[in-house]
Design a protein around this motif. Structure first.
Motif, PDB file in Angstrom:
ATOM      1  N   ARG A 467       0.842  -1.193   0.000  1.00  0.00           N
ATOM      2  CA  ARG A 467       0.000   0.000   0.000  1.00  0.00           C
ATOM      3  C   ARG A 467       0.879   1.246   0.000  1.00  0.00           C
ATOM      4  N   ASN A 468       0.499   2.226  -0.797  1.00  0.00           N
ATOM      5  CA  ASN A 468       1.275   3.460  -0.811  1.00  0.00           C
ATOM      6  C   ASN A 468       0.787   4.355   0.331  1.00  0.00           C
ATOM      7  N   THR A 469       1.545   4.353   1.409  1.00  0.00           N
ATOM      8  CA  THR A 469       1.149   5.149   2.585  1.00  0.00           C
ATOM      9  C   THR A 469       2.057   6.363   2.732  1.00  0.00           C
ATOM     10  N   THR A 470       2.813   6.659   1.697  1.00  0.00           N
ATOM     11  CA  THR A 470       3.769   7.760   1.815  1.00  0.00           C
ATOM     12  C   THR A 470       3.432   8.980   0.950  1.00  0.00           C
ATOM     13  N   LEU A 471       2.904   8.740  -0.256  1.00  0.00           N
ATOM     14  CA  LEU A 471       2.755   9.876  -1.179  1.00  0.00           C
ATOM     15  C   LEU A 471       1.344  10.455  -1.182  1.00  0.00           C
ATOM     16  N   TRP A 472       1.284  11.722  -1.550  1.00  0.00           N
ATOM     17  CA  TRP A 472       0.008  12.432  -1.704  1.00  0.00           C
ATOM     18  C   TRP A 472      -0.425  12.328  -3.161  1.00  0.00           C
ATOM     19  N   PRO A 473      -1.607  11.741  -3.408  1.00  0.00           N
ATOM     20  CA  PRO A 473      -2.010  11.533  -4.805  1.00  0.00           C
ATOM     21  C   PRO A 473      -2.736  12.737  -5.404  1.00  0.00           C
ATOM     22  N   GLY A 474      -2.189  13.913  -5.236  1.00  0.00           N
ATOM     23  CA  GLY A 474      -2.844  15.103  -5.772  1.00  0.00           C
ATOM     24  C   GLY A 474      -1.852  16.241  -5.902  1.00  0.00           C
ATOM     25  N   THR A 475      -2.398  17.439  -6.147  1.00  0.00           N
ATOM     26  CA  THR A 475      -1.524  18.613  -6.269  1.00  0.00           C
ATOM     27  C   THR A 475      -1.237  19.184  -4.877  1.00  0.00           C
ATOM     28  N   THR A 476      -0.219  20.029  -4.812  1.00  0.00           N
ATOM     29  CA  THR A 476       0.076  20.663  -3.516  1.00  0.00           C
ATOM     30  C   THR A 476      -1.037  21.660  -3.169  1.00  0.00           C
ATOM     31  N   SER A 477      -1.691  22.233  -4.186  1.00  0.00           N
ATOM     32  CA  SER A 477      -2.789  23.177  -3.876  1.00  0.00           C
ATOM     33  C   SER A 477      -3.969  22.440  -3.261  1.00  0.00           C
ATOM     34  N   GLU A 478      -4.239  21.232  -3.747  1.00  0.00           N
ATOM     35  CA  GLU A 478      -5.344  20.457  -3.141  1.00  0.00           C
ATOM     36  C   GLU A 478      -5.041  20.185  -1.671  1.00  0.00           C
ATOM     37  N   PHE A 479      -3.779  19.845  -1.391  1.00  0.00           N
ATOM     38  CA  PHE A 479      -3.417  19.561   0.000  1.00  0.00           C
ATOM     39  C   PHE A 479      -3.496  20.845   0.828  1.00  0.00           C
ATOM     40  N   ARG A 480      -3.101  21.958   0.226  1.00  0.00           N
ATOM     41  CA  ARG A 480      -3.176  23.244   0.938  1.00  0.00           C
ATOM     42  C   ARG A 480      -4.622  23.511   1.351  1.00  0.00           C
TER      43      ARG A 480
END
Ligand code: NAP
Length: 503
Positions: A467-480
């Motif tokens: 399982r990928n538990t390390t990466l964010w599957p989106g843009t940095t703006s979405e995370f912001r």
């Protein structure tokens, strides 16, 4: 630190995450905090990694705090020495020294359900804190694979070390040296030491995709401009950020688009590697981007030098001074440099955090790390982590993600203060397991389409269950946007029981 020191916030670690948290706390008017650091200086991974050639592969104008621009970055991709100096500078500029507690390694932190505070044991004594901000970073504990016979190597007079614990006293000149691994660290080490060593044997378990690195000195004129007209530095940062935001969908939704990038990487290799057999060894069989895309313009030229051998197989065994690869190839060497990465999905700090149910974070995460918005874990009230689960990036600057998490931290503390109302830490926020589960489901659903899942490779992004538990599957703006504020419906407010003594 006295036996009973109590602070509002204990930050753990003084890398980019911990220092950023400290700056933000001060800006929020919170001065009752400490930063616990196991080493004797700040810098985190940029202090620990001092191997030859160590540099960042994200441009410096983006790989720095937005609130602490540096018009004087010397190169487009600055080296470790300059990044470390930048963090020292941030520490001084923002008055963080009084908060730092060096050589305070956290050995255990335990949540007290009655007093609603964390009891933190360190190598220099115990303290308590209302809130813990764990900024220990995913790249802090070096990983050396368990190779049968490895102990026999040093017994036979050889030298072994990890890339993140470089032995600067060991003279590599003229030696027969093995480098194990072909990740971001190895590809910087190999060209840096190749001219000096007698023979270099690279143990490559999986070839990497390597793109050219557009590194150059930043001219005096550019620096002058950034100093005199700070908006030009901001514009430069904005451009670097925007380009990377546009790349995200190829990684997360349309991996087929990355085929074009593969041809650039293949051309990068073909320019330097003329031997077809070596080229075949170095050509990956998985989609580019599945593992971190590496940037180097001198890795392939170094591999083509006559004093370098590439063993296209992992290190499987050691017999005295002889290294044996999984395919049976043998090499006798004087030194082994493990560039084999870090404990990321099994970070040791998780074994030192005991939550409300009396279990460690490692136990809570035994089936995989998960935290709401990469920050808060179910069963661990008033504890949050910076660069937590699913906040990593494959193509952009982690400082953007850290700053988003700092927004979340600041709002968390603000809302906690209001809910408490006493100023004495008589309330805590415990994330609801259902909120963590819902967040994680969304993240993992999006993960299915990403190149990291579908690209046909194994990588440190994936845990033992794949399982990928390390990466964010989106843009940095979405995370912001997702971390702008704390949604209290995702938390339960816990209060000190009626009648419990006031603190
Ligand atoms: P890494 O990416 O985890 O690479 C570890 C390497 O060791 C892999 O190539 C792996 O092979 C190999 N390996 C493990 N066991 C082996 C064995 N028995 N025999 C041969 N090879 C073996 O570690 P890293 O290079 O230290 O990089 C970690 C992360 O740190 C990077 O992804 C990046 O985020 C960061 N970093 C950044 C920079 C930069 O900015 N330039 C520099 C260094 C590090 P497999 O591929 O087969 O697993």
């Amino acid at each position: 630190m006295g036996q009973h020191e109590h602070v509002r916030v204990a930050v753990i670690g003084s890398g980019f995450g911990g220092l950023g948290a400290a700056v933000r706390l001060r800006r929020e008017g919170i001065t009752d905090f400490v930063v616990l650091e196991r080493a004797d200086s700040v810098g985190g991974t940029w202090r620990d990694n001092s191997y030859p050639g160590c540099a960042c592969d994200v441009p410096s104008h983006l790989y720095s705090f937005s609130f602490a621009p540096n018009p004087d970055w010397p190169r487009t991709f600055s080296g470790q020495r300059h990044i470390r100096a930048y963090l020292e500078h941030v520490t001084d500029t923002f008055g963080l020294r009084p908060h730092l507690r060096f050589r305070h390694e956290v050995t255990m932190m335990t949540w007290d359900n009655d007093a609603l505070r964390w009891r933190i044991e360190t190598t220099r004594g115990t303290l308590t804190a209302d809130v813990v901000v764990s900024a220990t970073g995913p790249l802090s504990d070096p990983k050396i694979p368990d190779i049968p016979g490895l102990a026999s190597f040093e017994e036979a007079g050889g030298r072994v070390f990890h890339s993140a614990r470089w032995d600067h006293d060991y003279d590599l000149a003229g030696k027969r040296v093995a480098v194990i691994g072909t990740g971001a660290s190895a590809i910087q080490i190999v060209p840096s030491i190749q001219p000096e060593v007698g023979r270099l044997t690279l143990f490559q378990r999986t070839p990497a995709w390597v793109m050219p690195r557009m590194d150059r000195p930043i001219t005096g004129a550019e620096r002058w401009l950034h100093r005199q007209l700070p908006f030009t530095g901001k514009a430069r940062r904005g451009l670097l950020w925007g380009i990377r935001e546009l790349q995200v969908s190829a990684f997360t939704k349309r991996p087929a688009e990355l085929g074009l990038v593969e041809s650039i990487a293949k051309a990068n290799m073909a320019r330097a590697i003329k031997d077809p057999a070596l080229r075949a060894k170095l050509t990956p069989s998985y989609r580019i981007g599945c593992k971190r895309i590496l940037l180097s313009s001198d890795y392939y030229p170094a591999l083509a030098r006559p004093n370098v051998d590439v063993v296209a197989s992992g290190l499987a065994e050691v017999r005295g001074r002889t290294l044996v690869a999984a395919d049976g190839t043998e090499a006798e060497v004087d030194a082994v440099i493990f560039s084999t990465g870090f404990h990321v999905t099994d970070m040791p700090i998780a074994e030192r955090v005991v939550g409300a149910d009396g279990i460690t974070l490692a136990e809570a995460w035994k089936d995989g790390m998960e935290a709401l918005r990469g920050a808060t874990a179910a069963g661990f009230p008033n504890w949050m982590t910076i660069i937590g689960p699913n906040t990593g990036l494959g193509n952009s600057s982690m400082i953007l993600m850290i700053e988003s998490q700092l927004n979340y931290m600041a709002d968390y503390l603000r809302q906690l203060d209001v809910l408490d109302g006493t100023g004495h830490g008589r309330a805590a926020l415990a994330v609801r397991p259902s909120a963590v589960a819902a967040w994680n489901r969304r993240v993992q659903t999006r993960m299915e389409r990403t190149v990291w899942k579908s690209g046909g490779c194994d990588s440190w992004y994936l845990d033992a269950n794949g399982r990928n538990t390390t990466l964010w599957p989106g843009t940095t703006s979405e995370f912001r946007r997702a971390t702008r504020s704390v949604d209290l419906s995702e938390y339960e407010v816990v209060r000190v029981r009626e009648g419990a003594a006031a603190r």
